[in-house]
Design a protein around this motif. Sequence first.
Motif, PDB file in Angstrom:
ATOM      1  N   ALA A  81     -18.544  19.084 -31.964  1.00  0.00           N
ATOM      2  CA  ALA A  81     -17.593  18.004 -31.676  1.00  0.00           C
ATOM      3  C   ALA A  81     -17.766  17.498 -30.244  1.00  0.00           C
ATOM      4  CB  ALA A  81     -16.166  18.481 -31.908  1.00  0.00           C
ATOM      5  N   MET A  82     -17.960  18.425 -29.302  1.00  0.00           N
ATOM      6  CA  MET A  82     -18.186  18.035 -27.904  1.00  0.00           C
ATOM      7  C   MET A  82     -19.447  17.175 -27.800  1.00  0.00           C
ATOM      8  SD  MET A  82     -16.067  19.015 -25.457  1.00  0.00           S
ATOM      9  CE  MET A  82     -14.836  20.256 -25.065  1.00  0.00           C
ATOM     10  N   LEU A  83     -20.515  17.623 -28.463  1.00  0.00           N
ATOM     11  CA  LEU A  83     -21.791  16.904 -28.363  1.00  0.00           C
ATOM     12  C   LEU A  83     -21.709  15.517 -28.997  1.00  0.00           C
ATOM     13  CD1 LEU A  83     -24.318  19.820 -28.983  1.00  0.00           C
ATOM     14  CD2 LEU A  83     -23.706  18.767 -26.791  1.00  0.00           C
ATOM     15  N   THR A 138     -13.913  30.835 -30.624  1.00  0.00           N
ATOM     16  CA  THR A 138     -14.093  30.065 -29.392  1.00  0.00           C
ATOM     17  C   THR A 138     -14.618  28.681 -29.722  1.00  0.00           C
ATOM     18  OG1 THR A 138     -14.726  32.138 -28.358  1.00  0.00           O
ATOM     19  CG2 THR A 138     -15.087  30.175 -27.072  1.00  0.00           C
ATOM     20  N   ARG A 139     -15.609  28.637 -30.606  1.00  0.00           N
ATOM     21  CA  ARG A 139     -16.206  27.342 -30.968  1.00  0.00           C
ATOM     22  C   ARG A 139     -15.149  26.444 -31.611  1.00  0.00           C
ATOM     23  NH1 ARG A 139     -20.593  28.871 -34.132  1.00  0.00           N
ATOM     24  NH2 ARG A 139     -19.320  28.708 -35.993  1.00  0.00           N
ATOM     25  N   ASP A 140     -14.345  27.010 -32.515  1.00  0.00           N
ATOM     26  CA  ASP A 140     -13.274  26.235 -33.168  1.00  0.00           C
ATOM     27  C   ASP A 140     -12.269  25.725 -32.145  1.00  0.00           C
ATOM     28  OD1 ASP A 140     -14.495  26.711 -35.551  1.00  0.00           O
ATOM     29  OD2 ASP A 140     -13.084  28.260 -36.224  1.00  0.00           O
ATOM     30  N   ALA A 141     -11.925  26.582 -31.178  1.00  0.00           N
ATOM     31  CA  ALA A 141     -10.942  26.200 -30.158  1.00  0.00           C
ATOM     32  C   ALA A 141     -11.455  25.016 -29.340  1.00  0.00           C
ATOM     33  CB  ALA A 141     -10.639  27.387 -29.245  1.00  0.00           C
ATOM     34  N   TRP A 142     -12.735  25.033 -28.997  1.00  0.00           N
ATOM     35  CA  TRP A 142     -13.317  23.925 -28.231  1.00  0.00           C
ATOM     36  C   TRP A 142     -13.457  22.678 -29.108  1.00  0.00           C
ATOM     37  CZ3 TRP A 142     -13.424  23.460 -23.187  1.00  0.00           C
ATOM     38  CH2 TRP A 142     -13.410  24.609 -22.388  1.00  0.00           C
ATOM     39  N   ASP A 143     -13.818  22.878 -30.357  1.00  0.00           N
ATOM     40  CA  ASP A 143     -13.889  21.734 -31.281  1.00  0.00           C
ATOM     41  C   ASP A 143     -12.539  21.019 -31.343  1.00  0.00           C
ATOM     42  OD1 ASP A 143     -16.550  21.896 -32.034  1.00  0.00           O
ATOM     43  OD2 ASP A 143     -16.175  23.007 -33.896  1.00  0.00           O
TER      44      ASP A 143
END
Length: 278
Positions: free
Chosen positions: A77-79, A10-15
């Motif tokens: 990446a979002m942050l 999930t984290r990779d997908a959002w990154d």
Amino acid sequence: DQAMSNSENTRDAWDQIAHGYDRTNTPTQMWLGNEGLRRAGLRTGMTFLDVAAGSGALGIPAARLGAQVLAIDQSAAMLEHLETRARKESLIIETRVMDGQALELEDNSFDVAGSQFGVMLFPDMPRGIREMARVVKPGGRVLMNVYGDPHQIEFFGFFVGAIQSVLPSFEGPPMDPPPLPFQLQYPERLREELAKAGLREVSVETITEKTAFESGAHMWDWLVHSNPIVADVLGHLNVSADQLLVVRKTLDDMLKKRAGSSGSAVLTNPIHIGVGVK
């Protein structure tokens, strides 16, 4: 450990979509952030925790109001995008990579905790809300901005309709159980979850969000970066490059029809704004 690898995926997908999300979705959703913060009574000098902050559609408006903001997200990446936005406006926002389902924060430490399109996506959404309630001070508030009924979300309907131009049997992702973005589609469910987290004076108000799209290409760009679920759906359908061209052309036609002579198509969707007091 399955849960761990799922959260990493999930984290990779959002990154991977962070850059596109920041460019397309965050600017269109700042208005909504303001609507929620106003209802939560956020004022200058208050401390505010933004959970699953993305690139700042809620945290940036909070900092503009003069709040002291901590923005947390599982995606570094979002942050980074949020920090860039804050710098451009000379806003000070602290960011930390953190799991919203297990906040590494003290009890009773924020005036307001909020989440816009964040905690609603958690596999353990009730735990996300409990964690927000835990870290706000007694008398503090918890804010949740979430999607309402998917059947009334026009951008979702347009997406499904465009895909039906090449796959007539497509009805959208299975709705039983609903995909995570829609687990709080009923206002009663949001009210119940806020109350179960121990919050009182719970209010849930449904407002209409409007998003303007200039073209099919603009909307497609916005959609594919809005949530990893879109790429996931397209992957499962095995849509070919040629079919994708047809889908995008159909979307363009649908939007032109909606826009009429005005030049841009305004699509609406219901948003529930839930606020509870600790």
